[in-house]
Motif scaffolding. Structure first.
Motif, PDB file in Angstrom:
ATOM      1  N   ALA A 173      19.366 -27.144 -10.878  1.00  0.00           N
ATOM      2  CA  ALA A 173      19.908 -26.192 -11.591  1.00  0.00           C
ATOM      3  C   ALA A 173      19.883 -25.008 -11.336  1.00  0.00           C
ATOM      4  O   ALA A 173      18.685 -24.471 -10.558  1.00  0.00           O
ATOM      5  N   THR A 174      20.776 -24.176 -11.700  1.00  0.00           N
ATOM      6  CA  THR A 174      20.767 -22.584 -11.232  1.00  0.00           C
ATOM      7  C   THR A 174      20.836 -22.048 -12.374  1.00  0.00           C
ATOM      8  O   THR A 174      21.848 -22.077 -13.328  1.00  0.00           O
ATOM      9  N   GLN A 175      19.923 -21.066 -12.536  1.00  0.00           N
ATOM     10  CA  GLN A 175      19.689 -20.188 -13.728  1.00  0.00           C
ATOM     11  C   GLN A 175      20.190 -18.759 -13.436  1.00  0.00           C
ATOM     12  O   GLN A 175      19.540 -18.189 -12.502  1.00  0.00           O
ATOM     13  N   GLY A 176      20.959 -18.054 -14.213  1.00  0.00           N
ATOM     14  CA  GLY A 176      21.279 -16.709 -13.938  1.00  0.00           C
ATOM     15  C   GLY A 176      21.154 -15.953 -15.198  1.00  0.00           C
ATOM     16  O   GLY A 176      21.264 -16.460 -16.248  1.00  0.00           O
ATOM     17  N   GLY A 177      20.420 -14.835 -15.150  1.00  0.00           N
ATOM     18  CA  GLY A 177      19.928 -14.019 -16.368  1.00  0.00           C
ATOM     19  C   GLY A 177      20.453 -12.605 -15.783  1.00  0.00           C
ATOM     20  O   GLY A 177      20.333 -11.968 -14.838  1.00  0.00           O
ATOM     21  N   GLY A 178      20.605 -11.824 -17.145  1.00  0.00           N
ATOM     22  CA  GLY A 178      21.238 -10.298 -16.905  1.00  0.00           C
ATOM     23  C   GLY A 178      20.378  -9.505 -17.605  1.00  0.00           C
ATOM     24  O   GLY A 178      19.611  -9.846 -18.368  1.00  0.00           O
TER      25      GLY A 178
ATOM     26  N   LEU B 126      17.018 -18.557 -11.006  1.00  0.00           N
ATOM     27  CA  LEU B 126      15.931 -19.499 -10.868  1.00  0.00           C
ATOM     28  C   LEU B 126      16.467 -20.752 -10.447  1.00  0.00           C
ATOM     29  O   LEU B 126      17.322 -21.629 -11.410  1.00  0.00           O
ATOM     30  N   LEU B 127      15.881 -21.637  -9.624  1.00  0.00           N
ATOM     31  CA  LEU B 127      16.137 -22.929  -9.191  1.00  0.00           C
ATOM     32  C   LEU B 127      15.385 -23.560  -9.871  1.00  0.00           C
ATOM     33  O   LEU B 127      14.112 -23.786  -9.525  1.00  0.00           O
ATOM     34  N   HIS B 128      15.595 -24.711 -10.476  1.00  0.00           N
ATOM     35  CA  HIS B 128      14.619 -25.678 -11.312  1.00  0.00           C
ATOM     36  C   HIS B 128      15.147 -26.943 -11.535  1.00  0.00           C
ATOM     37  O   HIS B 128      16.377 -27.147 -11.647  1.00  0.00           O
ATOM     38  N   SER B 129      14.173 -27.891 -11.641  1.00  0.00           N
ATOM     39  CA  SER B 129      14.687 -29.392 -11.997  1.00  0.00           C
ATOM     40  C   SER B 129      14.880 -29.249 -13.778  1.00  0.00           C
ATOM     41  O   SER B 129      14.468 -28.423 -14.242  1.00  0.00           O
ATOM     42  N   SER B 130      15.684 -30.102 -14.065  1.00  0.00           N
ATOM     43  CA  SER B 130      16.285 -30.125 -15.440  1.00  0.00           C
ATOM     44  C   SER B 130      14.863 -30.437 -16.426  1.00  0.00           C
ATOM     45  O   SER B 130      15.148 -30.091 -17.506  1.00  0.00           O
ATOM     46  N   ALA B 131      13.843 -31.010 -15.870  1.00  0.00           N
ATOM     47  CA  ALA B 131      12.663 -31.390 -16.682  1.00  0.00           C
ATOM     48  C   ALA B 131      12.046 -30.196 -16.816  1.00  0.00           C
ATOM     49  O   ALA B 131      10.910 -30.343 -17.607  1.00  0.00           O
TER      50      ALA B 131
END
Length: 230
Positions: A1-6, A122-127
């Motif tokens: 998953a890819t997480q984007g924050g601003g 952030l690249l992370h597992s769904s868990a």
């Protein structure tokens, strides 16, 4: 998953006369800050995916804002792509994964201690909970540039009994978590932090896991208590 924050958000035009009067009155300002939760304020005034996402493709197919899931983190409003890991990559290389163009709306930033501009990814597992790890494990994508990200997977296997019986929750004698299906160190740390915050401050930050009867902190509680608990 890819997480984007601003970053933060603010109006380009000056504040209204009514708002200025409130800001100049310490009692009125404190009453205003106590009347709204941090979560409500962030949802309304933080970065919005509808304005931020200019274009999106995954494996060459178009994607849009409905493919992203909102999540609170220490950065405020963030958005997760592929939260259930239903989308899979069949081969490596540019054009075979997620590609996005973002409008970071730099003119809307309200700079405090952090003067940086851009997106936090952030690249992370769904868990794995992204709520706090985006700060320590995420990377910055600078505006006006192309950012290419190559990834590799690292699998950690924990030891069996008796080493995994208590996990990080030694006081309860159980390695199971209340708010997460899968045990990880970051999930456990966040859950313990949430419980400690509620016991000391009487509320939880919006990015913390909560129960149905939990109270979300207002800005006064966040700055006077939660930041101290950290």
């Amino acid at each position: 998953a890819t997480q984007g924050g601003g970053g933060g958000a603010g109006a380009q035009s000056g504040p209204s006369a009514e708002l200025l009067a409130v800001l100049q009155n310490e009692t009125a300002l404190e009453a205003l800050l106590e009347s709204v939760t941090v979560g409500e304020y962030t949802l309304q005034n933080g970065v919005q995916i509808e304005r931020m996402l200019v274009s999106c493709t995954f494996r060459g197919a178009e994607c849009n804002v409905s493919d992203f899931q909102h999540v609170f983190t220490t950065y405020g409003n963030c958005y997760t792509f592929n939260p259930d890991e239903s989308r899979q990559v069949s081969q490596a290389g540019q054009g075979h994964g997620l590609e996005v163009i973002l409008n970071i709306e730099e003119s809307e930033y309200i700079h405090g201690v952090d003067q940086s501009v851009g997106a936090r990814v952030l690249l992370h597992s769904s868990a794995e909970s992204p709520h706090t790890t985006v700060d320590s494990l995420g990377f910055a994508a600078a505006p006006g540039e192309t950012t290419l990200v190559g990834i590799s997977r690292k699998l950690v296997t924990t030891l069996g009994s008796p080493y995994n019986e208590k996990g990080c929750r030694e006081s309860t004698g159980s390695g199971k978590l209340k708010h997460f299906d899968q045990y990880t160190l970051s999930n456990c740390a966040l859950e313990c932090f949430a419980e400690l915050s509620e016991s000391i401050c009487g509320c939880r930050a919006p990015y913390m896991p909560s129960d149905s009867n939990s109270t979300v902190c207002n800005p006064i509680q966040m700055f006077r208590c939660i930041d101290e608990v950290k």
